[in-house]
Write an enzyme that holds these catalytic residues in place. Structure first.
Site, PDB file in Angstrom:
ATOM      1  N   GLU A   1       0.832  -1.211   0.000  1.00 49.75           N
ATOM      2  CA  GLU A   1       0.000   0.000   0.000  1.00 49.75           C
ATOM      3  C   GLU A   1       0.865   1.259   0.000  1.00 49.75           C
ATOM      4  OE1 GLU A   1      -2.810  -0.144   3.245  1.00 49.75           O
ATOM      5  OE2 GLU A   1      -4.000  -1.723   2.290  1.00 49.75           O
TER       6      GLU A   1
ATOM      7  N   GLU B   1      -6.044  -7.581  -0.439  1.00 47.30           N
ATOM      8  CA  GLU B   1      -6.283  -7.344   0.990  1.00 47.30           C
ATOM      9  C   GLU B   1      -7.592  -6.602   1.162  1.00 47.30           C
ATOM     10  OE1 GLU B   1      -2.995  -5.608   3.457  1.00 47.30           O
ATOM     11  OE2 GLU B   1      -4.618  -4.369   4.273  1.00 47.30           O
TER      12      GLU B   1
HETATM   13  C1  DCB Z   1      -3.850  -1.546   5.629  1.00 42.66           C
HETATM   14  C2  DCB Z   1      -2.511  -2.239   5.799  1.00 42.66           C
HETATM   15  C3  DCB Z   1      -2.503  -3.214   6.949  1.00 42.66           C
HETATM   16  C4  DCB Z   1      -3.326  -2.668   8.073  1.00 42.66           C
HETATM   17  C5  DCB Z   1      -4.757  -2.706   7.555  1.00 42.66           C
HETATM   18  C6  DCB Z   1      -5.775  -2.157   8.539  1.00 42.66           C
HETATM   19  O1  DCB Z   1      -3.681  -0.191   6.040  1.00 42.66           O
HETATM   20  F1  DCB Z   1      -2.118  -2.853   4.672  1.00 42.66           F
HETATM   21  O2  DCB Z   1      -1.169  -3.440   7.332  1.00 42.66           O
HETATM   22  O3  DCB Z   1      -3.218  -3.485   9.209  1.00 42.66           O
HETATM   23  O4  DCB Z   1      -4.918  -2.029   6.330  1.00 42.66           O
HETATM   24  O5  DCB Z   1      -5.483  -0.844   8.862  1.00 42.66           O
HETATM   25  C7  DCB Z   1      -3.078  -2.841  10.451  1.00 42.66           C
HETATM   26  C8  DCB Z   1      -3.283  -3.890  11.508  1.00 42.66           C
HETATM   27  C9  DCB Z   1      -2.984  -3.317  12.880  1.00 42.66           C
HETATM   28  C10 DCB Z   1      -1.593  -2.710  12.869  1.00 42.66           C
HETATM   29  C11 DCB Z   1      -1.471  -1.687  11.764  1.00 42.66           C
HETATM   30  C12 DCB Z   1      -0.075  -1.092  11.637  1.00 42.66           C
HETATM   31  O6  DCB Z   1      -4.596  -4.382  11.428  1.00 42.66           O
HETATM   32  O7  DCB Z   1      -3.062  -4.339  13.840  1.00 42.66           O
HETATM   33  O8  DCB Z   1      -1.357  -2.075  14.116  1.00 42.66           O
HETATM   34  O9  DCB Z   1      -1.767  -2.311  10.522  1.00 42.66           O
HETATM   35  O10 DCB Z   1       0.864  -2.077  11.355  1.00 42.66           O
HETATM   36  C13 DCB Z   1      -4.571   0.801   5.644  1.00 42.66           C
HETATM   37  C14 DCB Z   1      -5.506   0.626   4.661  1.00 42.66           C
HETATM   38  C15 DCB Z   1      -6.339   1.662   4.259  1.00 42.66           C
HETATM   39  C16 DCB Z   1      -6.240   2.880   4.864  1.00 42.66           C
HETATM   40  C17 DCB Z   1      -5.309   3.093   5.883  1.00 42.66           C
HETATM   41  C18 DCB Z   1      -4.479   2.039   6.280  1.00 42.66           C
HETATM   42  N1  DCB Z   1      -7.079   3.947   4.498  1.00 42.66           N
HETATM   43  N2  DCB Z   1      -3.546   2.263   7.341  1.00 42.66           N
HETATM   44  O11 DCB Z   1      -7.845   3.826   3.558  1.00 42.66           O
HETATM   45  O12 DCB Z   1      -7.029   5.033   5.130  1.00 42.66           O
HETATM   46  O13 DCB Z   1      -3.403   3.419   7.749  1.00 42.66           O
HETATM   47  O14 DCB Z   1      -2.876   1.360   7.838  1.00 42.66           O
END
Ligand code: DCB
Length: 521
Positions: A359, A447
């Site tokens: 991402e 994902e």
């Molecule tokens: C993506 C990432 C993934 C992340 C998930 C959920 O990030 F590919 O690594 O996973 O979506 O946010 C989260 C875990 C948490 C962990 C965190 C940091 O579930 O346990 O603490 O990663 O490692 C996204 C996807 C979309 C967006 C933002 C994120 N968005 N983001 O659209 O704003 O900020 O991580």
């Protein structure tokens, strides 16, 4: 692993879930009819659909299996392990366990599943599922029902509550006809009213201005593991097997291997495969203590997991998990070295797909950062594995596929990832998928989560079901975030679940139960 027979799959899909064209497309749902709006709205939100021949059959009496399934989906419930092979056994089991009806009303052995559901039972199921707190005053509501004496006592409470909530409205003669069946149109109206009374958000109908002119037709997909399908290839926008037949991959993504690598062991992968998954994604974070800070250890974890997935006959995605380090081009050199080594190692395995940047995000652009990076890494992989499928991300956490569509990377067997979280992303991103596919861009949802974009909140199962139906109709493959026991709603396993045991339904979270039930559809 056993493939799910095509015929069974299409029966399941067509009964309720698939082929959900807009209601306007049902020739037997007339404009101006009393139930049209309800059919249209429920169809648009993915809760309901017509038959494969394009009809809706509004006058047909609804069966118990159909009614309970639509109600459960509207309530956002996940199917459990059914007791029979009936297509609706999973949802009926959930309804039974939740106490929406009793064992004798619809025995789990299934003999009444395909019979008309009596109106009094339908109302009970509906009220318990969607409006369990509602009550109706006996004297006030009873006066509205001229044939109240026909009701069985066990339904008094639900029927009175349904009248009080406006879910059931008496007709001019005031009869309720508790033992009769109800038509699909009537059922649709009742469920929609209950949903509205429960304050359920109703998904807006797609904006005709942004929907492509010709809706895509469902593709026939074959499922199964690597042995059955062999090396994958991309034809047009569709992922296909070695023989050139459309194929759909569905499975789990791990959480960060540096934290939850234990759930990428052989037993966890076997558990996932036994629920019907045919792909497993290995999320190797680059930042946050991942590959860039401990390359050798992470590589060993990844290779062991990839080999375990291959041993289970699963396709496996090696994911270079860019996240906090938003610009993939900041570490092109490391990525080229890593993917060169992996492609050398796995060049003879038909099982391996390469996802080169999870991402990208932050102050970067497709043409300035992601595309130049992708070109170098694709070239490095191609030098070893000329035909392997490569998945490419895009800015804004792999949502900007329209930028990739305007300026794609040259080459074959390339797909572009679209990531979504059902609590955050909806129709706008679905429209974007249709728009880029219309331009010829192949999409892979490597994902997605049932939660909000931060990995928690919700869970948003109705929204997730709408997304998965959309993907299924287009033959788009997916991996769910994530196979771990972290205390967040997107996690498939309850905290404390062992990666070394066989998982019962009990071990799965709400998200896990829902996602595992959808590997075949
Ligand atoms: C993506 C990432 C993934 C992340 C998930 C959920 O990030 F590919 O690594 O996973 O979506 O946010 C989260 C875990 C948490 C962990 C965190 C940091 O579930 O346990 O603490 O990663 O490692 C996204 C996807 C979309 C967006 C933002 C994120 N968005 N983001 O659209 O704003 O900020 O991580």
């Amino acid at each position: 692993m056993r493939p799910i027979p095509k015929v069974l799959l299409s029966c399941l899909l067509c009964l309720l879930l698939g082929w959900s064209g807009a209601a306007a497309a049902f020739p037997d749902v007339e404009a101006g009819s009393w139930y049209r709006d309800a059919v249209e709205e429920m169809t648009a939100s993915g809760l309901l659909s017509g038959y494969p021949d394009g009809s809706f059959r509004p006058g047909q009496t609804i069966s118990a299996a159909e009614f309970v399934t639509i109600t459960a989906r509207t309530a956002g419930a996940a199917p459990s392990q059914g007791q029979t092979a009936h297509w609706a056994a999973g949802y009926l089991q959930t309804a039974l366990e939740k106490g929406w009806y009793d064992w004798d009303e619809l025995p789990p052995t299934g003999e009444k599943f395909d019979q008309p559901i009596p109106r009094q039972l339908a109302v009970k199921v509906l009220m318990r599922a969607l409006l369990p707190e509602r009550r109706g005053d006996y004297n006030t509501e009873r006066a509205k029902i001229s044939d109240f004496s026909q009701l069985d006592g066990r339904y008094y409470e639900a029927v009175l509550a349904a009248y009080a909530a406006g879910v059931v409205k008496g007709d001019s003669s005031g009869t309720f006809r508790p033992h009769s069946g109800l038509s699909r149109a009537e059922a649709c109206i009742l469920i929609q009213r209950a949903k509205q009374a429960a304050g359920g958000s109703t998904a807006p109908a797609p904006d005709p201005g942004t929907t492509p002119e010709t809706p895509p037709s469902p593709v026939v997909t074959v499922q199964g593991g690597v042995t059955e399908n062999g090396a994958l290839q991309v034809k047009g926008t569709q992922l296909c097997n070695q023989a050139g037949e459309p194929v759909v991959l569905r499975g789990m993504s791990t959480h960060g291997l540096q934290w939850y690598g234990s759930f990428a062991n052989a037993q966890s992968i076997r558990n996932t495969a036994q629920h019907g998954a045919n792909v497993f994604r290995l999320a190797m974070y680059t930042g946050e203590g991942g590959y860039l800070s401990q390359p050798e250890a992470m590589k060993q974890t990844l290779i062991a997991a990839a080999d375990a997935a291959i041993a289970q006959d699963l396709y496996v995605i090696l994911d270079w998990h860019i996240l906090s380090d938003g610009d993939p081009s900041a570490h092109t050199e490391e990525a080229v070295a890593f993917f060169t080594e992996m492609a050398k190692r796995y060049k003879d395995s038909p099982a391996v797909l390469y996802e080169i940047c999870n991402e990208p995000n932050g102050n970067i652009s497709w043409s300035g950062n992601v595309k130049p990076y992708a070109e170098k890494v694709v070239q490095a992989i191609r030098a070893q594995a000329p035909k392997a499928v490569i998945l490419i991300g895009s800015p804004t956490w792999s949502q900007d596929i329209h930028q990739a569509a305007a300026d794609p990377v040259a080459g074959e067997n390339l797909m572009y990832t679209l990531h979504f979280y059902a609590g955050t992303h909806g129709q706008e991103l679905r429209d974007r998928i249709d728009a880029v596919r219309a331009k010829g861009l192949p999409v892979f949802v490597s994902e997605w989560g049932t939660s909000r974009a931060d990995g928690s909140g919700g869970v948003f199962l109705a929204e997730s079901a709408q997304w998965l139906d959309f993907l299924a109709q287009r033959g788009i493959s997916w991996c769910n975030w994530s196979l771990c026991d972290k205390g967040e709603t997107s996690a498939a396993l309850k905290p404390g679940t062992s990666p070394n045991g066989v998982w019962s339904q009990e071990a799965l979270t709400q998200s896990g139960q829902f996602v595992f039930s959808r590997f075949g559809q």
